[in-house]
Design a protein around this motif. Structure first.
Motif, PDB file in Angstrom:
ATOM      1  N   VAL A 167      31.938  39.209  46.380  1.00 58.98           N
ATOM      2  CA  VAL A 167      33.009  38.293  45.985  1.00 58.98           C
ATOM      3  C   VAL A 167      32.590  36.857  46.276  1.00 58.98           C
ATOM      4  CG1 VAL A 167      34.960  39.869  46.216  1.00 58.98           C
ATOM      5  CG2 VAL A 167      34.062  38.733  48.245  1.00 58.98           C
ATOM      6  N   PHE A 168      33.389  35.934  45.755  1.00 59.47           N
ATOM      7  CA  PHE A 168      33.169  34.526  46.077  1.00 59.47           C
ATOM      8  C   PHE A 168      33.686  34.242  47.488  1.00 59.47           C
ATOM      9  CE2 PHE A 168      33.253  34.138  41.341  1.00 59.47           C
ATOM     10  CZ  PHE A 168      31.950  33.664  41.204  1.00 59.47           C
ATOM     11  N   GLN A 169      33.633  32.978  47.888  1.00 58.05           N
ATOM     12  CA  GLN A 169      34.068  32.604  49.227  1.00 58.05           C
ATOM     13  C   GLN A 169      35.572  32.854  49.414  1.00 58.05           C
ATOM     14  OE1 GLN A 169      31.959  31.348  51.794  1.00 58.05           O
ATOM     15  NE2 GLN A 169      30.430  32.136  50.351  1.00 58.05           N
ATOM     16  N   ARG A 170      36.013  32.778  50.645  1.00 55.49           N
ATOM     17  CA  ARG A 170      37.371  33.219  51.005  1.00 55.49           C
ATOM     18  C   ARG A 170      38.484  32.404  50.357  1.00 55.49           C
ATOM     19  NH1 ARG A 170      33.979  34.348  55.059  1.00 55.49           N
ATOM     20  NH2 ARG A 170      34.143  36.376  56.099  1.00 55.49           N
ATOM     21  N   ASP A 171      38.184  31.176  49.938  1.00 57.24           N
ATOM     22  CA  ASP A 171      39.243  30.382  49.320  1.00 57.24           C
ATOM     23  C   ASP A 171      39.348  30.615  47.817  1.00 57.24           C
ATOM     24  OD1 ASP A 171      36.858  29.206  48.662  1.00 57.24           O
ATOM     25  OD2 ASP A 171      37.431  27.165  49.210  1.00 57.24           O
ATOM     26  N   CYS A 172      38.577  31.566  47.289  1.00 56.60           N
ATOM     27  CA  CYS A 172      38.664  31.925  45.871  1.00 56.60           C
ATOM     28  C   CYS A 172      39.851  32.861  45.640  1.00 56.60           C
ATOM     29  CB  CYS A 172      37.365  32.594  45.423  1.00 56.60           C
ATOM     30  SG  CYS A 172      37.434  33.326  43.775  1.00 56.60           S
ATOM     31  N   ARG A 173      40.596  32.649  44.552  1.00 59.45           N
ATOM     32  CA  ARG A 173      41.760  33.479  44.253  1.00 59.45           C
ATOM     33  C   ARG A 173      41.363  34.945  44.050  1.00 59.45           C
ATOM     34  NH1 ARG A 173      46.270  30.418  42.886  1.00 59.45           N
ATOM     35  NH2 ARG A 173      45.829  28.198  42.568  1.00 59.45           N
ATOM     36  N   PHE A 174      40.212  35.157  43.421  1.00 53.76           N
ATOM     37  CA  PHE A 174      39.786  36.526  43.151  1.00 53.76           C
ATOM     38  C   PHE A 174      39.328  37.226  44.423  1.00 53.76           C
ATOM     39  CE2 PHE A 174      38.642  34.338  39.015  1.00 53.76           C
ATOM     40  CZ  PHE A 174      39.846  34.652  38.419  1.00 53.76           C
ATOM     41  N   HIS A 175      38.747  36.475  45.361  1.00 54.04           N
ATOM     42  CA  HIS A 175      38.396  37.036  46.674  1.00 54.04           C
ATOM     43  C   HIS A 175      39.664  37.556  47.356  1.00 54.04           C
ATOM     44  CE1 HIS A 175      36.179  36.934  50.662  1.00 54.04           C
ATOM     45  NE2 HIS A 175      37.446  37.051  51.041  1.00 54.04           N
ATOM     46  N   GLN A 176      40.669  36.695  47.440  1.00 49.48           N
ATOM     47  CA  GLN A 176      41.911  37.074  48.121  1.00 49.48           C
ATOM     48  C   GLN A 176      42.580  38.269  47.454  1.00 49.48           C
ATOM     49  OE1 GLN A 176      44.129  33.438  47.897  1.00 49.48           O
ATOM     50  NE2 GLN A 176      42.730  32.313  49.232  1.00 49.48           N
ATOM     51  N   ALA A 177      42.663  38.232  46.113  1.00 51.64           N
ATOM     52  CA  ALA A 177      43.340  39.312  45.398  1.00 51.64           C
ATOM     53  C   ALA A 177      42.590  40.626  45.534  1.00 51.64           C
ATOM     54  CB  ALA A 177      43.478  38.939  43.920  1.00 51.64           C
ATOM     55  N   ILE A 236      44.505  32.959  35.642  1.00 54.12           N
ATOM     56  CA  ILE A 236      44.433  31.578  36.132  1.00 54.12           C
ATOM     57  C   ILE A 236      44.410  30.614  34.951  1.00 54.12           C
ATOM     58  CG2 ILE A 236      43.224  32.107  38.294  1.00 54.12           C
ATOM     59  CD1 ILE A 236      40.628  31.205  36.802  1.00 54.12           C
ATOM     60  N   ASP A 237      44.741  29.365  35.217  1.00 48.49           N
ATOM     61  CA  ASP A 237      44.520  28.270  34.286  1.00 48.49           C
ATOM     62  C   ASP A 237      43.409  27.392  34.842  1.00 48.49           C
ATOM     63  OD1 ASP A 237      46.455  29.067  32.528  1.00 48.49           O
ATOM     64  OD2 ASP A 237      48.008  27.762  33.349  1.00 48.49           O
ATOM     65  N   VAL A 238      42.536  26.953  33.978  1.00 46.96           N
ATOM     66  CA  VAL A 238      41.476  26.019  34.357  1.00 46.96           C
ATOM     67  C   VAL A 238      41.923  24.629  33.912  1.00 46.96           C
ATOM     68  CG1 VAL A 238      39.048  25.417  34.129  1.00 46.96           C
ATOM     69  CG2 VAL A 238      39.755  27.817  34.105  1.00 46.96           C
ATOM     70  N   VAL A 239      41.932  23.673  34.851  1.00 45.61           N
ATOM     71  CA  VAL A 239      42.486  22.348  34.560  1.00 45.61           C
ATOM     72  C   VAL A 239      41.566  21.248  35.079  1.00 45.61           C
ATOM     73  CG1 VAL A 239      44.845  23.228  34.655  1.00 45.61           C
ATOM     74  CG2 VAL A 239      43.813  22.263  36.726  1.00 45.61           C
ATOM     75  N   LEU A 240      41.832  20.041  34.606  1.00 42.14           N
ATOM     76  CA  LEU A 240      41.136  18.842  35.062  1.00 42.14           C
ATOM     77  C   LEU A 240      42.074  18.019  35.929  1.00 42.14           C
ATOM     78  CD1 LEU A 240      39.208  17.268  32.041  1.00 42.14           C
ATOM     79  CD2 LEU A 240      38.215  18.088  34.175  1.00 42.14           C
TER      80      LEU A 240
END
Length: 278
Positions: free
Chosen positions: A179-189, A248-252
């Protein structure tokens, strides 16, 4: 014939002031230096430019002709120099983007940024969405690509994405997870979902890089959780037997520092023209 631009500038000052002395004062030079310049200019032209009548200077016919061109030449010289000096100054833009969106977002976004600023110096920093937001708040970045929940209004929308499980997995075996790092939404989920299902699993790596995560999955060492746009050629697993991952939404978003070259109107233009490569 070779005429020095500063001599032409002095020539114009002499004519407009009707005096070598007043021209010297205006240009902060000595009268002898101005006289030497005018002597050299007449030698370069090969014709007399002045004739004296008492203490007054009068232009010869050739002097009138040179005066007309001298003004144009000095103006063109100054305008060209000002334009070139302005063009030499690049626009520095510091962009933050999560590593897992580098393949899908950065090419299109980079192309649009270079259309907005012709002389752009673009610094790209790959980091997580949370770190990007912190860096924007501290003025360390100007522009950031981040993920947000679909019910959030943060940032300016680029596109919608869905979390997916990727890799090869046999339900009868325990789960090895990349998984990605702990602050990633997919990590947490992924972690919280597997724990709620009381499944046996082991996190073999917390990755900062999407390429590292994909490499572990491709080698068969683990299954992974990431955005569908970042899955590339990895097999997508059915959520049957695995906890669902969020959309998720990807935004600027931009920083509010005064030095930030990116304005709200620029964000709107990028958002409208953005097309994610499928």
């Amino acid at each position: 014939m070779n005429m020095d631009i500063e001599s032409l500038r002095s020539f114009i000052a002499c004519v407009e002031n009707d005096s070598f002395t007043r021209a010297a004062n205006q240009l902060h030079r000595t009268q002898s230096a101005i006289s030497m310049q005018m002597k050299k200019l007449q030698e370069d032209v090969g014709k007399p430019l002045f004739e004296k009548s008492g203490r007054k200077l009068h232009l010869t016919q050739d002097g009138h002709t040179l005066m007309r061109y001298a003004k144009q030449l000095v103006r063109l010289h100054d305008d060209t120099l000002a334009h070139m000096r302005q063009s030499e100054r690049p626009t520095l833009l510091r962009l933050g983007c999560p590593d897992d969106y580098a393949d899908t977002i950065l090419p299109s976004l980079t192309a649009q940024l270079h259309q907005l600023w012709q002389n752009l110096e673009l610094d790209i920093h790959c980091m997580s969405s949370n770190r990007i937001k912190d860096a924007l708040d501290q003025g360390e970045l100007d522009l950031g690509v981040i993920t947000r929940s679909p019910d959030s209004e943060e940032g300016l929308f680029l596109y919608h994405d869905q979390g997916v499980w990727v890799g090869t997995w046999h339900p009868e075996t325990s789960i090895s997870l990349a998984v990605f790092q702990r602050d990633c939404r997919f990590h947490q989920a992924a972690i919280e979902g597997l724990m709620k299902q009381e499944r046996t699993f082991k996190v073999i790596a917390n990755c900062q890089s999407a390429s590292a995560l994909r490499a572990l999955v491709k080698a068969g060492l683990a299954i992974g959780a990431l955005a569908q746009s970042s899955a590339e050629d990895l097999p997508i697993l059915s959520v049957q037997g695995l906890p669902p991952l969020p959309s998720i939404d990807v935004v600027l978003i931009r920083s509010n520092t005064p030095s930030n070259p990116v304005k709200e109107t620029d964000l709107l233009q990028i958002s409208r023209g953005f097309h994610r490569a499928d």
